[in-house]
Design an enzyme around this catalytic site. Sequence first.
Site, PDB file in Angstrom:
ATOM      1  N   GLN A  10       0.824  -1.197   0.000  1.00 19.92           N
ATOM      2  CA  GLN A  10       0.000   0.000   0.000  1.00 19.92           C
ATOM      3  C   GLN A  10       0.863   1.254   0.000  1.00 19.92           C
ATOM      4  OE1 GLN A  10      -3.092  -0.389   2.847  1.00 19.92           O
ATOM      5  NE2 GLN A  10      -3.990   1.614   2.474  1.00 19.92           N
ATOM      6  N   SER A  88       4.636  -5.705   3.288  1.00 26.59           N
ATOM      7  CA  SER A  88       3.301  -5.660   3.893  1.00 26.59           C
ATOM      8  C   SER A  88       2.306  -6.403   2.995  1.00 26.59           C
ATOM      9  CB  SER A  88       2.888  -4.213   4.152  1.00 26.59           C
ATOM     10  OG  SER A  88       1.752  -4.139   4.986  1.00 26.59           O
ATOM     11  N   LEU A  89       1.348  -5.722   2.390  1.00 26.60           N
ATOM     12  CA  LEU A  89       0.396  -6.367   1.480  1.00 26.60           C
ATOM     13  C   LEU A  89       1.115  -7.204   0.416  1.00 26.60           C
ATOM     14  CD1 LEU A  89      -1.027  -5.836  -1.592  1.00 26.60           C
ATOM     15  CD2 LEU A  89      -2.359  -6.878   0.231  1.00 26.60           C
ATOM     16  N   ARG A 113      -8.485  -8.754   5.093  1.00 27.37           N
ATOM     17  CA  ARG A 113      -7.438  -7.928   5.703  1.00 27.37           C
ATOM     18  C   ARG A 113      -7.713  -6.447   5.447  1.00 27.37           C
ATOM     19  NH1 ARG A 113      -2.248  -5.615   4.211  1.00 27.37           N
ATOM     20  NH2 ARG A 113      -0.545  -6.199   5.627  1.00 27.37           N
ATOM     21  N   HIS A 188       0.557  -2.343  11.709  1.00 25.43           N
ATOM     22  CA  HIS A 188       1.798  -3.010  12.117  1.00 25.43           C
ATOM     23  C   HIS A 188       2.215  -2.602  13.530  1.00 25.43           C
ATOM     24  CE1 HIS A 188       2.271  -4.897   8.257  1.00 25.43           C
ATOM     25  NE2 HIS A 188       2.112  -3.743   7.658  1.00 25.43           N
ATOM     26  N   GLN A 237       1.645 -10.816  10.945  1.00 21.83           N
ATOM     27  CA  GLN A 237       2.062  -9.655  10.162  1.00 21.83           C
ATOM     28  C   GLN A 237       1.271  -8.384  10.462  1.00 21.83           C
ATOM     29  OE1 GLN A 237       0.940  -8.235   6.501  1.00 21.83           O
ATOM     30  NE2 GLN A 237       2.707  -9.003   5.389  1.00 21.83           N
TER      31      GLN A 237
END
Length: 296
Positions: A10, A88-89, A113, A188, A237
């Site tokens: 993202q 991340s993603l 998510r 996060h 995560q």
Amino acid sequence: MKTAWVFPGQGSQVLGMGVDLLEIASAKATFDRATEILGWSIVDICQNDEVKLANTRYTQPCLYVMECILVDLLQHQGLQPDAVAGHSLGEYVALYAAGAFDFETGLQLVKRRAELMDLASEGGMTALLGFDRAQLESALADTEGVVLANDNSSAQAVISGTVAGIATVVGKIKVKRAIPLNVSGAFHSPMMATAAAEFGKLLAPITFNNTKIPVLSNVAPTATTDGVELKERLNKQITGSVRWREISLQLPELGIQQAIEVGPGKVLGGLIKRTCEGISVVQIGTRSELESVVPG
């Protein structure tokens, strides 16, 4: 030449991304399948709706689908990486590319998510550019409610947590620039525990395959092909830190000589170049860039 494929997350989205892939029949079929799963059109948003594209609920599925299509096209031409990692993603695309799960399973996970992260409403995130690492680590250790969310490079990081905690840390350190991020919550960080628990309910019954390609995970930046371990890493995560600097440092240890950033933008390639000497970087985010690597 040993190659790693890396997948942005993202923040890398851009209006118009993936639209040039529509003329490829297999890509169009994947876009259509995504519409069936999501109940809305990736193509419509990527083509026409910059506001929705910037909304977490839509951003994450759009990036996942577009990057998976590029993976399919590369693999269809017989190309395979020697390792994969995603920011991340982007880790979901890395797991798909490595064969941990199929496209549909990954999209269902990403959809949930994105919905849960979009609902987050507490705390925030701030990017730090040009800081002393020891000073930052000390300030984080002494301040409640804030953590290192993204360790991107020696000169770039993101902290996440309560608004007060972030302000305290920024006030304690010398930093060239501190940039509040336009996100709905403290991604996060432990403040995402409720979202992570809800996401875990969807993840729990899913079996991850052992992968044919080593995956470096955000929360544990070492290569593994073990499906059980990869699932456990992914489960951590949402609340865990993105340890991208350490992932970058692992690439030369694995003998990687080239990193291909598969997806929009050049963020990850830039971070890798600043962290690792001797690794060349290639960008594949458009059809023309794809064809320059895979002629015809």
